[in-house]
Design an enzyme around this catalytic site. Structure first.
Site, PDB file in Angstrom:
ATOM      1  N   GLY A  27      90.571  23.787  36.268  1.00  0.00           N
ATOM      2  CA  GLY A  27      91.092  22.645  37.004  1.00  0.00           C
ATOM      3  C   GLY A  27      92.414  22.864  37.714  1.00  0.00           C
ATOM      4  N   TYR A 183      95.823   6.696  26.772  1.00  0.00           N
ATOM      5  CA  TYR A 183      96.063   7.668  27.848  1.00  0.00           C
ATOM      6  C   TYR A 183      97.230   7.210  28.715  1.00  0.00           C
ATOM      7  CZ  TYR A 183      95.320  10.526  32.010  1.00  0.00           C
ATOM      8  OH  TYR A 183      95.492  11.393  33.069  1.00  0.00           O
TER       9      TYR A 183
END
Length: 300
Positions: A27, A183
């Site tokens: 990524g 998160y």
């Protein structure tokens, strides 16, 4: 095509510089490492999965002529692993011949919107990896960053920080766990940590920046409900490629210091204001103290 990609480019070279990129096996992290290696930097890929890390190093070496990359094991969910990694960095011979250096610490790795889990040390996984793991790693490597000054710490956050609140009475998430809230809390912590770190290292040659890479098509989306990801992908302009997602990180790495805001947040290669809570210096100070307490460290 990202606005950032189309409007910004730099031919800055980084020969003689050393960078650590966490989560560099895939990524955004891998693309960041590849870009820096292409500029001549020595890059350490700090990866939990060494097989994937070594494959990423081979990929970059194959794609970038003369790339100087090496993979090292780092599990941000385990403070013993973080200590071992830092010890290896200090003791490694993979530095300049005259002295050990570290010019860029890019805290890129992260977990997102996952089911409830805990780190080896008993911290809620998203807060433990995304914030505490990188907080501890930065603490351990700060002397080397100071020694190598001017140097930079870059923390990857997210636009979702705006939904986040530091739940000081439930950092473990045991009372009320929600994957998205957890998160967002961890991404808010990244913003607040960056602001406080910038203040504390001011005048010591170490600057700090946080980055919102945007919504990027990487493995970190794996816990998001499939239909939601498919909707995002239908409107492809909303989702960046990993290479596009790395641009703001690279921007904060190579742009002259006097053109950046120490402690600032960057998106699409430009400074942006964090949400109001992300500018609360009192919360940043409290988070710093609580983080030190949880990790059992003394950091002035």
């Amino acid at each position: 095509m990202s606005l950032c990609v189309s409007k910004w480019s730099s031919d800055v070279r980084l020969e003689g510089k050393t960078a650590i990129v966490t989560g560099a096996n895939t990524g955004i992290g891998k693309e960041t490492a590849k870009d820096l290696a292409g500029r001549g930097a020595r890059v350490i890929l700090a990866c939990r999965d060494m097989a994937k890390g070594e494959q990423a190093a081979r990929d970059i070496t194959r794609e970038v002529k003369g790339a100087k990359v090496v993979a090292r094991q780092l599990d941000l969910a385990d403070t013993k692993s973080i200590c071992q990694f830092a010890e290896n960095i200090y003791n490694s011979g993979w530095h300049t011949h005259t002295h050990k250096t570290l010019h860029y610490l890019i805290n890129n790795a992260g977990v997102a919107i996952c089911p409830y889990a805990m780190t080896v040390d008993g911290f809620e996984l998203q807060f433990g990896v995304n914030h505490l793991g990188h907080f501890f790693l930065t603490f351990l490597l700060l002397d080397l960053l100071k020694h190598s000054a001017p140097s930079r710490v870059i923390n990857l956050s997210s636009a979702s920080h705006a939904m986040g609140k530091i739940q000081f009475d439930d950092l473990s998430g045991e009372k009320d766990y929600h994957p998205v809230k957890a998160y967002a809390q961890s991404k808010m912590a990244n913003i607040l940590f960056t602001r406080e770190l910038a203040k504390r290292t001011e005048g010591e040659g170490v600057t700090a920046y946080s980055v919102d890479p945007g919504l990027v098509n990487t493995e970190i989306l794996r816990h998001i409900r499939r239909p939601l990801v498919d909707i995002f992908k239908t409107f492809g302009f909303l989702i960046k490629t990993p290479a596009e997602g790395a641009y703001s990180t690279v921007y904060c790495t190579v742009t002259p210091e006097d053109q950046l805001i120490n402690g600032g947040l960057y998106r699409d290669c430009a400074s942006v204001e964090p949400c109001r809570a992300g500018r609360d210096d009192g919360t940043a100070l409290k988070l710093w103290a609580v983080s030190c307490h949880l990790l059992g460290i003394r950091w002035r």
